[in-house]
Design a protein around this motif. Structure first.
Motif, short mmCIF file in Angstrom:
data_model
loop_
_atom_site.label_atom_id
_atom_site.label_comp_id
_atom_site.label_asym_id
_atom_site.label_seq_id
_atom_site.Cartn_x
_atom_site.Cartn_y
_atom_site.Cartn_z
N PRO A 275 -9.20 5.12 -7.42
CA PRO A 275 -8.62 4.93 -6.08
C PRO A 275 -7.09 4.98 -6.12
CG PRO A 275 -9.47 2.84 -6.96
CD PRO A 275 -9.90 3.91 -7.92
N SER B 241 0.86 -1.19 0.00
CA SER B 241 0.00 0.00 0.00
C SER B 241 0.89 1.23 0.00
CB SER B 241 -0.86 0.01 1.26
OG SER B 241 -1.49 1.27 1.43
N THR B 242 0.45 2.26 -0.68
CA THR B 242 1.07 3.59 -0.52
C THR B 242 0.07 4.51 0.18
OG1 THR B 242 2.50 3.36 -2.43
CG2 THR B 242 2.00 5.61 -1.74
N ARG B 243 -1.07 4.77 -0.48
CA ARG B 243 -2.03 5.75 0.02
C ARG B 243 -2.68 5.37 1.34
NH1 ARG B 243 -1.42 6.21 -4.95
NH2 ARG B 243 -1.36 3.97 -4.75
N THR B 244 -3.18 4.16 1.42
CA THR B 244 -3.99 3.83 2.60
C THR B 244 -3.12 3.84 3.85
OG1 THR B 244 -5.29 2.45 1.12
CG2 THR B 244 -5.70 2.21 3.48
N1 CP Z 1 -6.32 3.24 -3.06
C1 CP Z 1 -5.52 2.41 -2.36
O1 CP Z 1 -5.96 1.53 -1.60
O2 CP Z 1 -4.19 2.62 -2.61
P1 CP Z 1 -3.00 1.83 -1.91
O3 CP Z 1 -3.08 0.40 -2.37
O4 CP Z 1 -1.74 2.53 -2.34
O5 CP Z 1 -3.23 1.90 -0.42
#
Ligand code: CP
Length: 304
Positions: free
Chosen positions: A263, A49-52
């Motif tokens: 997303p 994951s980056t964002r979450t």
């Molecule tokens: N949108 C999302 O879940 O991105 P990540 O996988 O980077 O967390």
């Protein structure tokens, strides 16, 4: 103690309240700098994951709290065979709240049965991703002003796309909604999602394999990535991965007030040439994720 495993764990009224808090945080971040002082968030990410993960960590830090955790299963004792239940039972002693991502559908639900602190599902396999949906809802509210009377196109991998499953469940509770489901035949929305949240509620929907024909109808276009990690067969992935690519030419077919969400991460499905179009909201959307996660942490920790 409340957990967030499925977006429907939150009522429409609770989501409205959280959106109001997130908007207030955006306007007055200084009022929240000590809201979670002495509280600790654990981020247990068994999948990349980056964002979450980073937006959860940024959210807790901006609330004055602390963070700990791991970002891959191999750096935890899961690599030695420890169960999810045992992991969260232990981490409950180190943290006040846990955000967990896992490749197995249902793992956060199992975790919530063993944990003694709130569990947040930060994405479970091809199932659900409720905090992405909170991010999507905040974005739609800020960009469109309302959730009602929207035609929402969801495009790409609707079979494995957990963000799509949670978004459909959430949006099906508002009035005047129409769904346009755009995917190759092999990547259609699973029947359990369609039946529970579209057919059984009598919501109008259209199912198609081409994006161009429906572009002009849409108020919201939610693009998704074809998820290589969920395919059993590389050949199928290679055949389907570029099934839809949003380009400036396709954007010419759309309404002037369309909003394009994604997303993220993006691979090829939105040309970078679309990024400068004011209707492209996906980077704003990623930023909003931090604020709604701040509101969620405060809600689950019952911080006023
Ligand atoms: N949108 C999302 O879940 O991105 P990540 O996988 O980077 O967390």
């Amino acid at each position: 103690m409340k957990n967030l495993i499925d977006i429907l764990d939150l009522s429409v009224e609770e989501i409205d309240e959280m959106i109001a808090v997130a908007n207030d945080i955006i306007d007055h971040p200084e009022n929240y700098r000590e809201a979670c002082k002495y509280k600790t968030l654990a981020t247990l990410f068994f999948e990349p994951s980056t964002r979450t993960r980073l937006s959860f960590e940024a959210a807790m830090l901006e609330l004055g709290g602390r963070v700990l955790g791991f970002s891959e299963a191999n750096s935890s004792s899961a690599a030695k065979g420890e169960s999810v239940g045992d992991t969260v039972a232990v981490v409950s002693g180190y943290a006040d709240i846990i955000a967990m991502r896992h490749p197995k559908e249902g793992a956060p639900l199992v975790a919530s049965m063993k944990a003694t602190v709130p569990i947040i599902n930060a994405g479970d396999g091809g199932h659900n991703h409720p905090t992405q949906t909170l991010t999507d809802l905040l974005t739609i509210k800020r960009e469109k002003g309302s959730f009602d009377n929207l035609t929402i196109g969801v495009c790409g991998d609707l079979k494995f796309g957990r963000t799509v499953h949670s978004l459909i469940a959430a949006m099906s509770r508002y009035s005047g909604i129409k769904f346009v489901l755009i995917s190759p035949d092999e990547l259609k929305v699973p029947s359990y999602v369609k039946n529970a949240h579209i057919r059984n509620k009598g919501i109008p929907y259209e199912q198609t394999t081409t994006l161009d024909n429906v572009m002009s109808e849409l108020d919201v276009l939610y693009m998704t990535r074809v998820q290589r990690e969920r395919f059993f067969n590389e050949e199928d992935y290679l055949r389907l991965k570029d099934c839809f690519i949003l380009t400036p030419e396709k954007m010419k077919l759309a309404k002037q007030d369309l909003i394009v969400l994604h997303p993220l991460p993006r691979v090829n499905e939105i040309s970078t040439a679309v990024d400068d179009d004011p209707r492209a909201c996906y980077f704003r959307q990623a930023r909003y994720g931090k604020f709604i996660r701040m509101a969620l942490i405060m809600k689950l920790l019952e911080v006023k």
